[in-house]
Write a protein that holds these residues in place. Structure first.
Motif, short mmCIF file in Angstrom:
data_model
loop_
_atom_site.label_atom_id
_atom_site.label_comp_id
_atom_site.label_asym_id
_atom_site.label_seq_id
_atom_site.Cartn_x
_atom_site.Cartn_y
_atom_site.Cartn_z
N UNK A 104 -99.00 0.58 -49.60
CA UNK A 104 -100.31 1.02 -49.12
C UNK A 104 -100.96 1.97 -50.11
N UNK A 105 -100.19 2.91 -50.63
CA UNK A 105 -100.74 3.87 -51.59
C UNK A 105 -101.17 3.18 -52.89
N UNK A 106 -100.52 2.07 -53.20
CA UNK A 106 -100.88 1.35 -54.41
C UNK A 106 -102.08 0.43 -54.21
N UNK A 107 -102.23 -0.12 -53.00
CA UNK A 107 -103.24 -1.17 -52.79
C UNK A 107 -104.42 -0.74 -51.92
N UNK A 129 -97.25 -5.37 -56.35
CA UNK A 129 -98.49 -4.59 -56.22
C UNK A 129 -99.26 -4.56 -57.54
N UNK A 130 -98.54 -4.45 -58.65
CA UNK A 130 -99.18 -4.44 -59.95
C UNK A 130 -99.94 -5.75 -60.18
N UNK A 131 -99.34 -6.86 -59.79
CA UNK A 131 -100.01 -8.16 -59.92
C UNK A 131 -101.23 -8.24 -59.02
N UNK A 135 -104.55 -0.51 -63.12
CA UNK A 135 -103.36 -0.82 -62.32
C UNK A 135 -102.11 -0.06 -62.80
N UNK A 136 -101.91 0.00 -64.12
CA UNK A 136 -100.72 0.68 -64.64
C UNK A 136 -100.76 2.18 -64.35
N UNK A 137 -101.94 2.79 -64.44
CA UNK A 137 -102.08 4.21 -64.11
C UNK A 137 -101.73 4.45 -62.64
#
Length: 300
Positions: A25-28, A71-73, A132-134
């Protein structure tokens, strides 16, 4: 590995679901995308052969790595999908208790965000502006305390590069918090905002809004919402009072959120909207109105 040990591992794996959804959730930024990412993570787990699963010493670490890569993808394609979104796209507001972080107890206040802030709309909006990487590096390190050498294997960079990514992300977060007020001042200003809105006091509402205030309303094309941001104190005040007049059966009740005091819009026993606000220098600078029912799943 014995069958008893495999059964224990299976229970351990299933018990990690809350941790994985919290991370995703925090990533997306939305519950639906987070749950999809976690589902894909479990699919990959069950595609492993029994021998491959037996070789995994720490299932939580494996699941976290895979979920982070998923998530990165997703983040790589998210911007294109959000360009086709109807109206402004906002992260999903969630109750303060929804996704507790699971970082280590050794918190460094200079490097780590506070745990409740890590699911605030204010922070999620800042995360949306990151690469995304950050974003992945920041969430894994600053919220979940993962070492950079482990993050490097997830994002495909060196540990030093991941440290730089997290530092850049942290700088953005700190800049966004430069003018932010204490929770007590935030709630006091929001209380004045609420009084003016509920009494239909246009002048009083304008007085508590920053001259450059921005209102963003996310209906996702499902329910009526402003298709473009509303700019300026007078326009925002008139928009809010007009919206209240058009929905006389809706009740606007105070609601605690990770951003501080906000509001829940109730109609026929259900929450149909959540309002979060940002305050700086004694004035409301941002109003975020979530009306998209797909992003209100945890409130009902």
């Amino acid at each position: 590995m014995s069958q008893e040990e495999r059964d224990a591992m299976q229970a351990e794996v299933l018990g990690e679901r809350r941790h994985l959804v919290s991370l995703a959730f925090r990533m997306l930024g939305t519950v639906a995308e987070a749950e999809d990412a976690v589902q894909e993570t479990y699919i990959r787990w069950y595609r492993l052969s029994p021998h491959e699963r037996d070789a995994i010493e720490v299932p939580r670490a494996w699941l976290t790595r895979v979920a982070s890569r998923v998530c990165l993808n997703v983040l790589d394609s998210a911007r294109r999908r959000r360009e086709r979104y109807v109206g402004p796209w906002l992260p999903e507001p969630v109750p303060a208790y929804a996704f507790p972080a699971t970082s280590s107890t050794a918190e460094d206040p200079l490097e780590r965000v506070t745990l409740d802030e890590s699911i605030s709309m204010a922070l999620l909006v800042v995360l949306e502006a990151m690469t995304p990487a950050e974003r992945v590096s920041f969430v894994l390190h600053d919220v979940f305390a993962m070492p950079f050498d482990e993050i490097a294997g997830i994002v495909g960079r060196t540990p030093a590069a991941c440290r730089q990514l997290a530092t850049s992300a942290r700088r953005r977060v700190q800049q966004s918090r430069t003018h932010r007020v204490s929770r007590a001042e935030h709630d006091e200003v929001v209380g004045a905002f609420a009084t003016a809105a509920r009494t239909g006091d246009l002048a009083g509402l304008v007085a508590v809004l920053d001259p450059d205030v921005v209102l963003r309303s996310d209906g996702g094309g499902i329910v009526t919402a402003a298709r473009k941001p509303v700019l300026g104190a007078d326009r925002v005040a008139r928009f809010l009072l007009g919206a209240l007049q058009k929905n006389p059966t809706a009740a606007v009740l105070d609601q605690e959120t990770p951003d501080g005091l906000g509001f829940a819009l109730w109609d026929e026993g259900r929450i149909i909207g959540v309002v979060t606000l940002e305050v700086a220098a004694g004035l409301v600078t941002d109003v975020r109105l979530m009306m998209n029912p797909d992003k209100l799943t945890l409130w009902n």
